[in-house]
Design an enzyme around this catalytic site. Structure first.
Site, mmCIF file in Angstrom:
data_model
loop_
_atom_site.group_PDB
_atom_site.id
_atom_site.type_symbol
_atom_site.label_atom_id
_atom_site.label_comp_id
_atom_site.label_asym_id
_atom_site.label_seq_id
_atom_site.Cartn_x
_atom_site.Cartn_y
_atom_site.Cartn_z
ATOM 1 N N ALA A 80 94.789 75.834 77.586
ATOM 2 C CA ALA A 80 94.391 74.536 77.538
ATOM 3 C C ALA A 80 95.274 73.560 77.911
ATOM 4 O O ALA A 80 96.496 73.633 78.128
ATOM 5 C CB ALA A 80 93.926 74.228 76.124
ATOM 6 N N ASP A 81 94.690 72.320 78.440
ATOM 7 C CA ASP A 81 95.745 71.288 78.880
ATOM 8 C C ASP A 81 94.717 69.786 78.546
ATOM 9 O O ASP A 81 93.473 70.064 78.670
ATOM 10 C CB ASP A 81 95.797 71.448 80.217
ATOM 11 C CG ASP A 81 96.885 70.261 80.571
ATOM 12 O OD1 ASP A 81 98.028 70.510 80.316
ATOM 13 O OD2 ASP A 81 96.760 69.287 81.419
#
Length: 200
Positions: A80-81
């Site tokens: 995830a970012d």
């Protein structure tokens, strides 16, 4: 069906959020030979949603190579970012305290978007999504900003704040996914994991 996943993230908040919905996971972190920070470079006038999805895909590519290289048991891998943006301007992690002060001065009294991309891969199947939320800060005085930056909390966080920390005292309104603003939107993440047959 899979009983656990690999989380390719150094964020303790993402690990806590997976625990919250009962997803068993092991960390799959970048080694000292990997330049993880360079993956977060912005390419020109990239739209924030395009940027955050691209960076997450690159992180997942790197994590899949890591899994293969280390000969670990097969299981889905999650990356995830999170990025903060004001209009089309992307706010990454502050490089120092002065940078954090400048970011918070820009966000003070404004509504901004928080975009979190999530991508999961199991064998050759990849599922991904981008969650969009909105945060509105109350106007903050220079003294409030300096005091908050002085706590050290803004460092290492996109947009120079953590919604679950002391910044909450300055947040007027939130629309969207609270867990997404923290770094891992749980409803969307659960949907992706179910598609890949993860039990939790």
């Amino acid at each position: 069906m899979s009983d656990f996943i690999y989380l390719a993230s150094q964020s303790p908040r993402r690990s806590q959020l997976l625990d919250q919905i009962g997803v068993a996971h092991q960390l799959l972190l970048a080694g000292p030979d990997e330049d993880a920070e360079s993956l977060e470079a912005v390419h020109g006038a990239e739209a924030p949603a395009v940027y955050v999805a691209r960076v997450t895909g690159l992180k997942l590519d790197a994590a899949m190579q890591r899994l293969k290289g280390q000969g670990l048991p097969a299981a889905p891998v999650l990356c995830a970012d999170t990025t903060v943006c004001l209009g089309r301007e992307i706010f990454g992690k502050p490089v120092d305290q002065a940078h954090a002060v400048r970011m918070l001065q820009r966000l003070s009294g404004q509504s901004h978007r928080v975009l979190t991309a999530v991508a999961v891969q199991k064998a050759s199947q990849r599922e991904a999504t981008v969650c969009e939320s909105w945060v509105r800060f109350a106007p903050m005085s220079a003294a409030h900003i300096r005091a908050y930056v002085g706590t050290g909390e803004p460092m290492g966080k996109a947009g120079a704040y953590g919604v679950q920390g002391r910044a909450a005292a300055h947040i007027l309104q939130i629309r969207g996914s609270y867990s997404g603003i923290m770094g891992l939107p749980l409803f969307e993440t659960a949907a992706l994991l179910r598609k890949l047959g993860v039990r939790f």
